[in-house]
Design a protein around this motif. Structure first.
Motif, PDB file in Angstrom:
ATOM      1  N   TYR A  33       0.837  -1.200   0.000  1.00 11.16           N
ATOM      2  CA  TYR A  33       0.000   0.000   0.000  1.00 11.16           C
ATOM      3  C   TYR A  33       0.872   1.251   0.000  1.00 11.16           C
ATOM      4  CZ  TYR A  33      -3.669  -3.258   1.320  1.00 11.16           C
ATOM      5  OH  TYR A  33      -4.549  -4.296   1.334  1.00 11.16           O
ATOM      6  N   ARG A  34       0.308   2.336  -0.487  1.00  7.66           N
ATOM      7  CA  ARG A  34       1.000   3.619  -0.403  1.00  7.66           C
ATOM      8  C   ARG A  34      -0.029   4.740  -0.360  1.00  7.66           C
ATOM      9  NH1 ARG A  34       3.793   4.907  -6.314  1.00  7.66           N
ATOM     10  NH2 ARG A  34       1.844   5.252  -7.460  1.00  7.66           N
ATOM     11  N   VAL A  35       0.424   5.913   0.093  1.00  2.00           N
ATOM     12  CA  VAL A  35      -0.395   7.119   0.109  1.00  2.00           C
ATOM     13  C   VAL A  35       0.288   8.135  -0.787  1.00  2.00           C
ATOM     14  CG1 VAL A  35      -1.295   9.009   1.524  1.00  2.00           C
ATOM     15  CG2 VAL A  35      -1.320   6.667   2.410  1.00  2.00           C
ATOM     16  N   VAL A  36      -0.491   8.716  -1.690  1.00  2.00           N
ATOM     17  CA  VAL A  36       0.003   9.741  -2.602  1.00  2.00           C
ATOM     18  C   VAL A  36      -0.925  10.948  -2.537  1.00  2.00           C
ATOM     19  CG1 VAL A  36       0.988   8.005  -4.172  1.00  2.00           C
ATOM     20  CG2 VAL A  36      -1.292   8.922  -4.627  1.00  2.00           C
ATOM     21  N   LEU A  42      -5.512  17.926  -4.646  1.00  2.00           N
ATOM     22  CA  LEU A  42      -6.726  18.212  -3.880  1.00  2.00           C
ATOM     23  C   LEU A  42      -6.955  17.290  -2.687  1.00  2.00           C
ATOM     24  CD1 LEU A  42      -9.140  18.782  -6.897  1.00  2.00           C
ATOM     25  CD2 LEU A  42      -7.988  20.514  -5.501  1.00  2.00           C
ATOM     26  N   GLN A  43      -6.313  16.106  -2.688  1.00  2.00           N
ATOM     27  CA  GLN A  43      -6.597  15.115  -1.643  1.00  2.00           C
ATOM     28  C   GLN A  43      -5.542  14.022  -1.637  1.00  2.00           C
ATOM     29  OE1 GLN A  43     -10.485  13.891  -2.892  1.00  2.00           O
ATOM     30  NE2 GLN A  43      -9.813  13.779  -4.989  1.00  2.00           N
ATOM     31  N   TRP A  44      -5.598  13.191  -0.584  1.00  2.00           N
ATOM     32  CA  TRP A  44      -4.740  12.022  -0.501  1.00  2.00           C
ATOM     33  C   TRP A  44      -5.424  10.858  -1.194  1.00  2.00           C
ATOM     34  CZ3 TRP A  44      -5.444  14.020   4.822  1.00  2.00           C
ATOM     35  CH2 TRP A  44      -4.387  14.841   5.221  1.00  2.00           C
ATOM     36  N   VAL A  45      -4.621   9.922  -1.705  1.00  2.00           N
ATOM     37  CA  VAL A  45      -5.136   8.723  -2.357  1.00  2.00           C
ATOM     38  C   VAL A  45      -4.464   7.520  -1.719  1.00  2.00           C
ATOM     39  CG1 VAL A  45      -5.468   7.513  -4.545  1.00  2.00           C
ATOM     40  CG2 VAL A  45      -5.270  10.011  -4.539  1.00  2.00           C
ATOM     41  N   LEU A  46      -5.267   6.560  -1.274  1.00  2.00           N
ATOM     42  CA  LEU A  46      -4.723   5.285  -0.810  1.00  2.00           C
ATOM     43  C   LEU A  46      -4.708   4.355  -2.006  1.00  2.00           C
ATOM     44  CD1 LEU A  46      -3.744   3.402   1.478  1.00  2.00           C
ATOM     45  CD2 LEU A  46      -6.145   2.707   1.758  1.00  2.00           C
ATOM     46  N   GLN A  47      -3.559   3.724  -2.253  1.00  2.00           N
ATOM     47  CA  GLN A  47      -3.405   2.826  -3.396  1.00  2.00           C
ATOM     48  C   GLN A  47      -2.861   1.477  -2.944  1.00  2.00           C
ATOM     49  OE1 GLN A  47      -0.701   5.163  -5.837  1.00  2.00           O
ATOM     50  NE2 GLN A  47      -2.416   5.881  -7.067  1.00  2.00           N
ATOM     51  N   LYS A  48      -3.188   0.462  -3.738  1.00  2.00           N
ATOM     52  CA  LYS A  48      -2.637  -0.877  -3.506  1.00  2.00           C
ATOM     53  C   LYS A  48      -1.887  -1.307  -4.751  1.00  2.00           C
ATOM     54  CE  LYS A  48      -3.609  -5.531  -1.959  1.00  2.00           C
ATOM     55  NZ  LYS A  48      -4.620  -6.505  -1.568  1.00  2.00           N
ATOM     56  N   GLN A  49      -0.731  -1.914  -4.537  1.00  2.00           N
ATOM     57  CA  GLN A  49       0.104  -2.370  -5.642  1.00  2.00           C
ATOM     58  C   GLN A  49      -0.548  -3.559  -6.337  1.00  2.00           C
ATOM     59  OE1 GLN A  49       4.010  -3.537  -4.399  1.00  2.00           O
ATOM     60  NE2 GLN A  49       4.822  -3.484  -6.452  1.00  2.00           N
ATOM     61  N   ARG A  50      -0.551  -3.508  -7.658  1.00  2.00           N
ATOM     62  CA  ARG A  50      -1.037  -4.641  -8.433  1.00  2.00           C
ATOM     63  C   ARG A  50       0.053  -5.705  -8.439  1.00  2.00           C
ATOM     64  NH1 ARG A  50      -3.191  -1.262 -13.576  1.00  2.00           N
ATOM     65  NH2 ARG A  50      -4.817  -0.126 -12.499  1.00  2.00           N
ATOM     66  N   LEU A  56       8.640  -1.217 -16.231  1.00  2.05           N
ATOM     67  CA  LEU A  56       8.476   0.152 -15.731  1.00  2.05           C
ATOM     68  C   LEU A  56       8.225   0.190 -14.230  1.00  2.05           C
ATOM     69  CD1 LEU A  56       6.200   1.545 -18.570  1.00  2.05           C
ATOM     70  CD2 LEU A  56       8.666   1.829 -18.312  1.00  2.05           C
ATOM     71  N   GLY A  57       8.159  -0.983 -13.596  1.00  2.00           N
ATOM     72  CA  GLY A  57       7.873  -1.043 -12.168  1.00  2.00           C
ATOM     73  C   GLY A  57       6.439  -1.475 -11.926  1.00  2.00           C
ATOM     74  N   ALA A  58       6.044  -1.441 -10.677  1.00  2.00           N
ATOM     75  CA  ALA A  58       4.701  -1.864 -10.301  1.00  2.00           C
ATOM     76  C   ALA A  58       3.663  -0.837 -10.725  1.00  2.00           C
ATOM     77  CB  ALA A  58       4.635  -2.068  -8.795  1.00  2.00           C
ATOM     78  N   ALA A  59       2.472  -1.318 -10.973  1.00  2.00           N
ATOM     79  CA  ALA A  59       1.335  -0.428 -11.214  1.00  2.00           C
ATOM     80  C   ALA A  59       0.525  -0.381  -9.922  1.00  2.00           C
ATOM     81  CB  ALA A  59       0.490  -0.955 -12.367  1.00  2.00           C
TER      82      ALA A  59
END
Length: 100
Positions: A33-36, A42-50, A56-59
């Motif tokens: 997981y990461r926060v961007v 405008l806001q924070w986004v919580l993301q999960k690595q595919r 090119l690296g992880a999506a």
């Protein structure tokens, strides 16, 4: 925002795509997981690595958008994402940056 000792390793060529592994506005990672900060600032986004990793690296997949730290923590808990120590350094509310 003062993140104290919370730093993120960055590559030389940073991307403007939120789902890119080298997105320029990444705040921190917690395992898969990461926060961007969203690309419009405008806001924070919580993301999960595919699971699929390319040359090119992880999506990354967006799980949710939050403007308060409380909502971000609640979203992380709903997805069983670990809480990063840098969460304490985030303000209670996201402060939008007006770009001219």
């Amino acid at each position: 925002m003062n993140m104290h000792n919370c730093t993120v390793a960055r590559s030389v060529d940073l991307s403007v795509r939120e789902t890119s592994d080298n997105y320029r506005a990444e705040l921190f990672r917690m395992g898969l997981y990461r926060v961007v900060v969203c690309r419009h600032g405008l806001q924070w986004v919580l993301q999960k690595q595919r699971f699929k990793i390319s040359v090119l690296g992880a999506a990354w997949r967006n799980l949710g958008y939050c403007t308060t730290k409380t909502a971000l923590i609640r979203l992380q808990q709903a997805h069983n994402a670990p809480l990063h120590p840098c969460m304490d350094a985030l303000p209670a509310r996201f402060a939008c940056e007006v770009r001219q």
